[in-house]
Write an enzyme that holds these catalytic residues in place. Structure first.
Site, PDB file in Angstrom:
ATOM      1  N   ALA A 169      -1.934   6.186   1.306  1.00  0.00           N
ATOM      2  CA  ALA A 169      -2.797   5.702   2.405  1.00  0.00           C
ATOM      3  C   ALA A 169      -2.912   7.082   3.520  1.00  0.00           C
ATOM      4  O   ALA A 169      -3.864   7.083   4.044  1.00  0.00           O
ATOM      5  CB  ALA A 169      -1.837   4.620   2.882  1.00  0.00           C
TER       6      ALA A 169
ATOM      7  N   VAL B  52       0.821  -1.201   0.048  1.00  0.00           N
ATOM      8  CA  VAL B  52      -0.092  -0.023   0.196  1.00  0.00           C
ATOM      9  C   VAL B  52       0.926   1.363   0.024  1.00  0.00           C
ATOM     10  O   VAL B  52       1.596   1.321   0.892  1.00  0.00           O
ATOM     11  CB  VAL B  52      -0.943   0.015   1.174  1.00  0.00           C
ATOM     12  N   CYS B  53       0.527   2.208  -0.989  1.00  0.00           N
ATOM     13  CA  CYS B  53       1.370   3.331  -0.866  1.00  0.00           C
ATOM     14  C   CYS B  53       1.252   4.288   0.185  1.00  0.00           C
ATOM     15  O   CYS B  53       0.120   4.612   0.627  1.00  0.00           O
ATOM     16  CB  CYS B  53       1.228   4.196  -2.129  1.00  0.00           C
ATOM     17  N   VAL B  54       2.263   4.593   0.964  1.00  0.00           N
ATOM     18  CA  VAL B  54       2.249   5.366   1.905  1.00  0.00           C
ATOM     19  C   VAL B  54       1.737   6.732   1.989  1.00  0.00           C
ATOM     20  O   VAL B  54       0.946   7.086   2.818  1.00  0.00           O
ATOM     21  CB  VAL B  54       3.660   5.454   3.114  1.00  0.00           C
TER      22      VAL B  54
END
Lengths: 97, 123, 119
Positions: free
Chosen positions: C82, C77-79
């Site tokens: 997110a 998941v892209c920080v």
């Protein structure tokens, strides 16, 4: 190149733009809301396709929309396994989002 | 693994800015890709050409104006910005109305360029 | 073949998460490796453990998690995306990990194909 289009051409210009950039030897896979294009009634949207573009449609998406078995002539139905085979067979993939 | 591998990455921008987040978050990927020393190009076609229009002012909508980032790309060694001529013309735009230096290509040339890429990302 | 998958939309709102999952499953069954599934834009919403669909609906988050559990698929998941959307370690579903956009670029470099699913 495998081109993937997922929207109906009456909603978005993704298919038109894809067809304008696709070349002979490429493949086009119609998925989700683009499967309407694969029917006798929707096929006119493919008129601008370049010669030598192979057109496929994702059959689970046809079936979900009440179009099972209604793919127009010249358009090949594939399932998810066939989708994977198309990805493997073409050197790269472009989703027209 | 692929240490030292240089692939041709093309970011295809077909959506106008602000109405959705795609243009902004696409630019974030572009900046990261530059750090990996890859061969990066950006293609602007269809409504994506609106991303580059001069004079964007987002004060009144309260959103971040990210358009200056396109001018900063050069500093990241990203210099291949391609804009499709047919898309500009269809929207009544000219190259002079764009906020950054670009190469304007015909649709046919854009198609050939796309076909030469290793990775095509569109958001 | 190593195939990377990019998911740009959240679950339920658009079909893209469903199509992406069906694609991954078929690719694994065909003997390919799903090098990574990267969740970007609203796609990060595929990773919240607070998801509770009605019983007669598919559980999209758990389906992804099963790809990790059964086949070791790396679910990233892209920080930045997110954090914008309130997905943090505290509500991250099992099987997912939060990391940077560099993981997407790395997928582009390492995988033989990148397939994007979005709207």
């Amino acid at each position: 190149m495998l081109h993937i289009v997922n929207k109906s051409p009456t909603e978005r210009n993704a298919l038109a733009s894809c067809l304008a950039h696709a070349k002979a030897g490429h493949a086009l896979l119609l998925i989700e809301d683009a499967v309407y294009v694969a029917t006798a009634g929707g096929k006119a949207a493919l008129a601008a396709a370049p010669a030598g573009l192979a057109v496929y449609v994702l059959s689970p998406d046809l079936q979900a929309r009440g179009l099972g078995g209604k793919a127009a002539e010249g358009i090949k139905e594939v399932d998810y396994k066939g989708f994977v085979e198309l990805v493997a067979a073409q050197p790269r993939v472009q989703s027209w989002l | 693994m692929s240490e030292g591998t240089v692939k041709k990455f093309m970011f295809v921008n077909r959506k106008a800015p602000y109405g959705s987040v795609y243009a902004l978050e696409s630019l974030e990927v572009v900046l990261i890709t530059a750090a990996f020393d890859q061969d990066v190009s950006l293609a602007f076609l269809d409504d994506g050409v609106y991303q580059l229009v001069k004079g964007q002012d987002t004060k009144a909508v309260g959103m971040k104006n990210f358009s200056p980032t396109y001018r900063a790309l050069e500093g990241y060694d990203i210099e291949k910005l391609y804009v499709e001529r047919e898309s500009l013309e269809a929207r009544g735009l000219t190259e002079e109305q764009l906020l950054v230096d670009v190469q304007v290509l015909s649709q046919a040339d854009m198609a050939s360029l796309m076909a030469e890429q290793d990775v095509v990302l569109s958001f | 073949m190593k195939i990377a998958v990019l998911v740009n939309e959240g679950p339920y709102q658009h079909q893209s998460a469903d199509t992406a999952w069906n694609f991954c499953k078929a690719a694994i069954e065909a003997g390919h490796e799903i090098q990574r599934v990267f969740f970007y834009h609203d796609g990060v919403n595929n990773a919240t453990k607070l998801t509770e669909p009605p019983q007669d609906d598919r559980h999209i988050v758990n389906r992804w998690a099963s790809l990790n559990k059964e086949h070791g698929v790396d679910l990233v998941v892209c920080v930045a995306a997110a954090m914008r959307r309130g997905i943090v370690e505290a509500n991250l579903a099992e099987g997912f990990r939060i990391s940077g956009l560099g993981q997407l670029v790395e997928s582009g470099i390492q995988a033989d194909r990148v397939v994007t699913f979005g709207d």
